[in-house]
Design a protein around this motif. Structure first.
Motif, PDB file in Angstrom:
ATOM      1  N   LEU A  46      26.854  47.793 -35.540  1.00 48.48           N
ATOM      2  CA  LEU A  46      27.528  48.668 -34.585  1.00 48.48           C
ATOM      3  C   LEU A  46      26.606  49.803 -34.142  1.00 48.48           C
ATOM      4  CD1 LEU A  46      30.083  49.482 -33.042  1.00 48.48           C
ATOM      5  CD2 LEU A  46      30.827  50.715 -35.099  1.00 48.48           C
ATOM      6  N   SER A  47      25.852  50.345 -35.093  1.00 51.18           N
ATOM      7  CA  SER A  47      24.902  51.416 -34.764  1.00 51.18           C
ATOM      8  C   SER A  47      23.819  50.924 -33.809  1.00 51.18           C
ATOM      9  CB  SER A  47      24.255  51.956 -36.044  1.00 51.18           C
ATOM     10  OG  SER A  47      25.222  52.460 -36.931  1.00 51.18           O
ATOM     11  N   LEU A  48      23.329  49.708 -34.046  1.00 48.66           N
ATOM     12  CA  LEU A  48      22.312  49.135 -33.158  1.00 48.66           C
ATOM     13  C   LEU A  48      22.876  48.919 -31.759  1.00 48.66           C
ATOM     14  CD1 LEU A  48      20.641  46.521 -35.549  1.00 48.66           C
ATOM     15  CD2 LEU A  48      19.660  48.683 -34.748  1.00 48.66           C
ATOM     16  N   GLN A  49      24.125  48.480 -31.674  1.00 44.00           N
ATOM     17  CA  GLN A  49      24.751  48.280 -30.369  1.00 44.00           C
ATOM     18  C   GLN A  49      24.894  49.604 -29.618  1.00 44.00           C
ATOM     19  OE1 GLN A  49      28.444  46.290 -31.209  1.00 44.00           O
ATOM     20  NE2 GLN A  49      27.474  44.303 -31.595  1.00 44.00           N
ATOM     21  N   GLN A  50      25.314  50.628 -30.327  1.00 42.51           N
ATOM     22  CA  GLN A  50      25.483  51.934 -29.680  1.00 42.51           C
ATOM     23  C   GLN A  50      24.139  52.538 -29.279  1.00 42.51           C
ATOM     24  OE1 GLN A  50      28.366  51.810 -28.768  1.00 42.51           O
ATOM     25  NE2 GLN A  50      29.611  53.312 -29.848  1.00 42.51           N
ATOM     26  N   LEU A 198      26.437  58.080 -32.522  1.00 44.34           N
ATOM     27  CA  LEU A 198      25.285  57.853 -33.401  1.00 44.34           C
ATOM     28  C   LEU A 198      25.272  58.730 -34.659  1.00 44.34           C
ATOM     29  CD1 LEU A 198      22.505  57.271 -30.710  1.00 44.34           C
ATOM     30  CD2 LEU A 198      23.672  55.577 -32.137  1.00 44.34           C
ATOM     31  N   PRO A 199      25.510  60.053 -34.555  1.00 40.35           N
ATOM     32  CA  PRO A 199      25.510  60.849 -35.797  1.00 40.35           C
ATOM     33  C   PRO A 199      26.566  60.405 -36.794  1.00 40.35           C
ATOM     34  CG  PRO A 199      25.368  62.266 -33.866  1.00 40.35           C
ATOM     35  CD  PRO A 199      25.686  60.900 -33.363  1.00 40.35           C
ATOM     36  N   PHE A 200      27.770  60.068 -36.305  1.00 40.47           N
ATOM     37  CA  PHE A 200      28.849  59.644 -37.202  1.00 40.47           C
ATOM     38  C   PHE A 200      28.539  58.295 -37.840  1.00 40.47           C
ATOM     39  CE2 PHE A 200      30.837  62.275 -33.849  1.00 40.47           C
ATOM     40  CZ  PHE A 200      31.281  63.309 -34.637  1.00 40.47           C
ATOM     41  N   LEU A 201      27.969  57.397 -37.048  1.00 36.44           N
ATOM     42  CA  LEU A 201      27.623  56.078 -37.584  1.00 36.44           C
ATOM     43  C   LEU A 201      26.507  56.185 -38.619  1.00 36.44           C
ATOM     44  CD1 LEU A 201      27.771  53.923 -34.329  1.00 36.44           C
ATOM     45  CD2 LEU A 201      29.361  53.874 -36.257  1.00 36.44           C
ATOM     46  N   PHE A 203      26.010  58.703 -40.568  1.00 40.80           N
ATOM     47  CA  PHE A 203      26.666  59.227 -41.769  1.00 40.80           C
ATOM     48  C   PHE A 203      27.396  58.113 -42.512  1.00 40.80           C
ATOM     49  CE2 PHE A 203      30.708  60.686 -43.591  1.00 40.80           C
ATOM     50  CZ  PHE A 203      30.235  61.516 -44.608  1.00 40.80           C
ATOM     51  N   LEU A 204      28.124  57.245 -41.746  1.00 41.99           N
ATOM     52  CA  LEU A 204      28.872  56.160 -42.373  1.00 41.99           C
ATOM     53  C   LEU A 204      27.958  55.150 -43.048  1.00 41.99           C
ATOM     54  CD1 LEU A 204      31.645  55.473 -39.694  1.00 41.99           C
ATOM     55  CD2 LEU A 204      31.941  56.485 -41.957  1.00 41.99           C
ATOM     56  N   ILE A 205      26.816  54.866 -42.428  1.00 43.80           N
ATOM     57  CA  ILE A 205      25.866  53.908 -43.014  1.00 43.80           C
ATOM     58  C   ILE A 205      25.353  54.416 -44.354  1.00 43.80           C
ATOM     59  CG2 ILE A 205      23.563  52.908 -42.744  1.00 43.80           C
ATOM     60  CD1 ILE A 205      24.101  52.741 -39.766  1.00 43.80           C
ATOM     61  N   ILE A 206      25.045  55.693 -44.403  1.00 42.54           N
ATOM     62  CA  ILE A 206      24.553  56.288 -45.645  1.00 42.54           C
ATOM     63  C   ILE A 206      25.676  56.393 -46.685  1.00 42.54           C
ATOM     64  CG2 ILE A 206      23.555  58.361 -46.678  1.00 42.54           C
ATOM     65  CD1 ILE A 206      22.111  58.859 -44.037  1.00 42.54           C
ATOM     66  N   ALA A 207      26.881  56.805 -46.221  1.00 45.90           N
ATOM     67  CA  ALA A 207      28.004  57.014 -47.142  1.00 45.90           C
ATOM     68  C   ALA A 207      28.491  55.702 -47.747  1.00 45.90           C
ATOM     69  CB  ALA A 207      29.156  57.711 -46.414  1.00 45.90           C
ATOM     70  N   THR A 208      28.450  54.615 -46.967  1.00 45.22           N
ATOM     71  CA  THR A 208      28.917  53.321 -47.468  1.00 45.22           C
ATOM     72  C   THR A 208      27.850  52.571 -48.257  1.00 45.22           C
ATOM     73  OG1 THR A 208      28.321  52.285 -45.351  1.00 45.22           O
ATOM     74  CG2 THR A 208      30.592  53.045 -45.612  1.00 45.22           C
ATOM     75  N   GLY A 209      26.633  53.098 -48.284  1.00 46.74           N
ATOM     76  CA  GLY A 209      25.559  52.477 -49.042  1.00 46.74           C
ATOM     77  C   GLY A 209      24.857  51.334 -48.331  1.00 46.74           C
ATOM     78  N   GLU A 210      25.131  51.153 -47.030  1.00 48.87           N
ATOM     79  CA  GLU A 210      24.451  50.081 -46.286  1.00 48.87           C
ATOM     80  C   GLU A 210      22.958  50.354 -46.169  1.00 48.87           C
ATOM     81  OE1 GLU A 210      25.851  48.765 -42.556  1.00 48.87           O
ATOM     82  OE2 GLU A 210      27.840  48.181 -43.278  1.00 48.87           O
ATOM     83  N   PHE A 211      22.614  51.595 -45.941  1.00 50.01           N
ATOM     84  CA  PHE A 211      21.200  51.973 -45.832  1.00 50.01           C
ATOM     85  C   PHE A 211      20.676  52.327 -47.222  1.00 50.01           C
ATOM     86  CE2 PHE A 211      17.760  55.008 -45.143  1.00 50.01           C
ATOM     87  CZ  PHE A 211      17.006  54.365 -44.180  1.00 50.01           C
TER      88      PHE A 211
END
Length: 323
Positions: A46-50, A198-201, A203-211
């Protein structure tokens, strides 16, 4: 100007916007299915799409391919709630899938048109016609009937899915309000939504542990042509889906956009039975889908009748004003 030409042009644009959104949305379901099977980090996708949407519109503006205006702080602040509701909708939708099966998730999301109708009434948009109200209620009844056969109660999952419906409703209503009352084009709203997301996404990527696992997997798969092709197709269709959704909401209404989404869901479900397999067909599911489709067709007919009555009056008022 010939009044019939103006009315025909408006009707064609409305039909084109609805069909484009329906086709793009349906295609995106199967494209996402293909990419998720190889790359399960949905928030990163989703982040890449945005990010792709933001860069495409930015460079398109720089090269003169679009007349969209540059970033304006006042406009960005005004549209910030749209981005917040968008990301909240996605976040709760993804979280709900952990406890709710796919058929029930789709069924709950199809309750959005009814929520949009209620939100429009309380926000002062006016009372809809009887036919519009009954058609949307019939669509919702069809969803409930179709979902009964797969009803497996999970309180946290259902709560998150219903919360996602709420945020999606507020998101669509705000998009319509921004386009109709503030004069922003669909491309400009799409740019601000992507840019502010982008800033919210992140944050979510880091918070969910994807990154950083998502980045490492992306680099590892970068030598696969088939994966890169599906990824690129996913990015392109993500942009197309966002644009057609905003266009449909502005040209038609938030309720029309959600009804098109419901009909798309019926088509996707039907194709899913044929193409994907592995789903057991129940009588209640088929009955509910028929009721759901009937409600969508009824709504389309009711809106067509409204447009046929209102269009001549609007055009005559426009011509009188020009004189």
């Amino acid at each position: 100007m010939d009044t019939s030409t103006v009315a025909d042009g408006s009707s064609f644009l409305s039909l084109f916007a609805a069909l484009s959104y329906g086709i793009a949305s349906m295609a995106m379901v199967f494209i996402n299915k293909a990419i998720i099977m190889q790359y399960a980090h949905s928030m990163t996708l989703l982040s890449l799409q945005q990010l792709a949407t933001t860069l495409l519109i930015h460079f398109g503006r720089q090269m003169g391919y679009t007349r969209a205006k540059g970033v304006d702080i006042t406009t960005a602040r005004r549209l910030l709630p749209i981005s917040l509701f968008y990301n909240a909708n996605v976040a709760f939708a993804l979280a709900s899938l952990k406890g709710v099966n796919i058929p029930m998730y789709i069924a709950i999301k199809r309750l959005t048109p009814l929520a949009v109708l209620i939100a429009g009434f309380f926000s002062g948009k006016g009372k809809p016609t009887t036919q519009v109200t009954l058609s949307v209620v019939l669509t919702a009844v069809g969803v409930i009937v179709a979902a009964i056969g797969d009803f497996s109660f999970d309180l946290p999952g259902y709560t998150m899915a219903l919360t996602s419906v709420f945020f999606q409703t507020m998101y669509l209503v705000l998009v319509e309000k921004s386009g109709a009352e503030e004069g922003l084009s669909s491309i400009e709203i799409m740019f601000y939504n992507s840019f502010l997301s982008l800033p919210f996404l992140l944050f979510l990527i880091i918070a969910t542990g994807e990154f950083p696992n998502s980045l490492a997997l992306l680099l590892a798969k970068s030598n696969s042509f088939s994966f890169l092709f599906i990824l690129l197709l996913s990015l392109v269709m993500g942009i197309a889906l966002n644009y057609t959704m905003f266009l449909c909401t502005i040209v038609n209404s938030a309720l029309t956009t959600t009804i098109v989404g419901v009909l798309k869901g019926v088509g996707s479900t039907t194709l899913g039975f044929v193409l994907l397999g592995g789903v057991q067909v129940h009588g209640l599911n088929v009955t509910g889908l028929v009721i759901n489709t009937a409600g969508g067709v009824w709504y389309s007919y009711a809106k067509y009748q409204q447009k046929k009555i209102k269009a001549p009056k609007v055009v005559m008022d426009l011509e009188a004003h020009r004189r």
